[in-house]
Design an enzyme around this catalytic site. Sequence first.
Site, mmCIF file in Angstrom:
data_model
loop_
_atom_site.group_PDB
_atom_site.id
_atom_site.type_symbol
_atom_site.label_atom_id
_atom_site.label_comp_id
_atom_site.label_asym_id
_atom_site.label_seq_id
_atom_site.Cartn_x
_atom_site.Cartn_y
_atom_site.Cartn_z
ATOM 1 N N ASN A 39 -3.496 18.845 6.815
ATOM 2 C CA ASN A 39 -4.159 18.772 8.108
ATOM 3 C C ASN A 39 -3.663 17.564 8.886
ATOM 4 O O ASN A 39 -3.685 16.436 8.391
ATOM 5 C CB ASN A 39 -5.675 18.647 7.937
ATOM 6 C CG ASN A 39 -6.377 18.551 9.281
ATOM 7 O OD1 ASN A 39 -6.449 19.525 10.036
ATOM 8 N ND2 ASN A 39 -6.869 17.368 9.620
ATOM 9 N N GLU A 40 -3.202 17.799 10.101
ATOM 10 C CA GLU A 40 -2.848 16.761 11.069
ATOM 11 C C GLU A 40 -2.005 15.633 10.466
ATOM 12 O O GLU A 40 -2.431 14.478 10.407
ATOM 13 C CB GLU A 40 -4.123 16.197 11.705
ATOM 14 C CG GLU A 40 -4.919 17.246 12.456
ATOM 15 C CD GLU A 40 -6.118 16.683 13.214
ATOM 16 O OE1 GLU A 40 -6.463 15.506 12.984
ATOM 17 O OE2 GLU A 40 -6.685 17.413 14.037
ATOM 18 N N GLU A 48 -8.152 24.189 14.983
ATOM 19 C CA GLU A 48 -9.273 23.397 15.495
ATOM 20 C C GLU A 48 -9.206 23.354 17.016
ATOM 21 O O GLU A 48 -8.126 23.196 17.586
ATOM 22 C CB GLU A 48 -9.244 21.949 14.970
ATOM 23 C CG GLU A 48 -9.434 21.788 13.480
ATOM 24 C CD GLU A 48 -9.380 20.331 13.047
ATOM 25 O OE1 GLU A 48 -9.609 19.440 13.903
ATOM 26 O OE2 GLU A 48 -9.104 20.072 11.858
#
Length: 524
Positions: free
Chosen positions: A202-203, A418
Site C-alpha cells: 500500500n502506497e 482508496e
Amino acid sequence: MVLQKLPLIGLLLLLTIVASPANADGPVCPPSNKLSRASFPEGFLFGTATAAYQVEGAINETCRGPALWDIYCRRYPERCNNDNGDVAVDFFHRYKEDIQLMKNLNTDAFRMSIAWPRIFPHGRKEKGVSQAGVQFYHDLIDELIKNGITPFVTVFHWDTPQDLEDEYGGFLSERIVKDFREYADFVFQEYGGKVKHWITFNEPWVFSHAGYDVGKKAPGRCSSYVNAKCQDGRSGYEAYLVTHNLLISHAEAVEAYRKCEKCKGGKIGIAHSPAWFEAHDLADSQDGASIDRALDFILGWHLDTTTFGDYPQIMKDIVGHRLPKFTTEQKAKLKASTDFVGLNYYTSVFSNHLEKPDPSKPRWMQDSLITWESKNAQNYAIGSKPLTAALNVYSRGFRSLLKYIKDKYANPEIMIMENGYGEELGASDSVAVGTADHNRKYYLQRHLLSMQEAVCIDKVNVTGYFVWSLLDNFEWQDGYKNRFGLYYVDFKNNLTRYEKESGKYYKDFLSQGVRPSALKKDEL
C-alpha cells in the site's frame, strides 16, 4: 461548514449521465439520468477499505508480535496525536458486526490487509507461526464470502514486524526481500484459493517519503534540516533505498504468486497514491513542464518500474548516484509485474518549479525540482477546502489522473483502492455533528461523477472503486482526530458505530443497478 460549490455540483443529480455507444472501444456504460451504480458498466465493483493496524486492535491476542507502529507510537506519542492502535476500533472482535454494516451499504467488496506480525510474530516463519492469527484471517475471509462480499487483500500496509526493524532496519536492508517473499508466499498459499485480488504494498511513495525523507510517519527518519523531530535518518538517500528494497520485494512476491497453484485465476498489483498536479502559473512554461516531472517522481518511481522494469530516466538524471540500480535479473522480474494498477486518490496541488535547489540538503521534494502549492500564481486555490477538511477537494484531478495513466501506460486495468474525505471536527466532534457529514457526501458525489466520466467518455479501464474508509479509524500521525469513515465511531462510548449521511448516500447510490454477484460469471 457546507462545502463550497464547484462547477457542476449544483447540477449533479439533475445531470444526464453520459452513456457509451455500444460499438465504442473500451467500457460500455448504460444510459442513466441519475448517478448511481447503474451508470457504470456491468460487473463494476464497489466497496469500502480498511487496514489491519488502523482497525483491528487486539495487539496482544493470537500471539501477535509487535509492529513498527506499536513501538513508534509508544516511543513518540506526540507524533501519533498521543493515540495508538492498541484497540483501534476493535475490528478484531467486531468484524462480524462490521460485515453487516458493509451489507447495509450494498457493497460488493472489502479491502483489508493482513498484519505481518499476526502471522509471523517475529517476522520469519522459522521463528514461529501464529496459528491463531492465521485462523483469524480465515474466519474473516470466510465471513466476507458467506455474506456475498469479495475480499481484496493487501499483504503489507505498513506494519513491519518490529523484530525485523530491530534486527536489520526493516526496509532499509536488502535482507527484507527474502523475509517479505517468505511471508507473502505463506499468505498466498494459505488464502489464495479463496482470495483472488491481492495488493503487495500500500502506497509505497507515502511509506518511503513520509517514513524516511520527512519523518512524518513511522519509523520517523529524516535529516534534521528537514524535520527537527527526527533523531536519525538521511533525507535524500534512505527513501530511495527503502523504495528499491520494497520494489525488489514486490517482484519476488509476484514471482511467488504466479507460481502458486491455488492462486490461479487471481490478480495482483500495488496501490499507488499520487496527487494530481496543475501548473502553478500557466504563463510559465517551466511550471507546465514540471507536471510530468512531478508525476514521474510520485507515480513513475514505482509504476514505471513495475511496468517497464526500471526507474524513470528523469529520476536517474537528477538523483544520480543516490538512486540505487537494479540488476538485469531484477529488471526482468519487475517488468510487467502487476496485473492491474491500484490507485488511491485524495487531492491535487499546483506544481511550481524550484528555482534554486540546495545540493547540500538533498531530499525527495527538492530532487523533483518543484514545490507543492495550494494556490496558484493568481492566488486561486485548487478546488475547495472546507474548514474541517484535511485536504483540498479537486475531483477534476481524479479524472485527469486516470486519463494520464491510461495514455502513458497503455490503458491498464485500474482499480481505485482508496478515495475519501478526511475531516477534523475538533471541539465540535460529536455523534450529531460527525454523522451530518454533508461535505463527505458531496466529495463522493463529485468523485464518482469524475470517475464515471473517465470510464464512459475517456474510456479508461477502471473496474472497481473503494471508499476510504468503512469506519473512522486510527489515521497514523493524526491518531483518531481525522475522520474518514462512512460510519462514525464514538471513541468515548464503547466504539459504537453510527451511519453517516455519506454512508446513506453510498447505500442509495449502490441500491440502483445490478450487483456483480447477481450476474452470471460468464457475463462478467
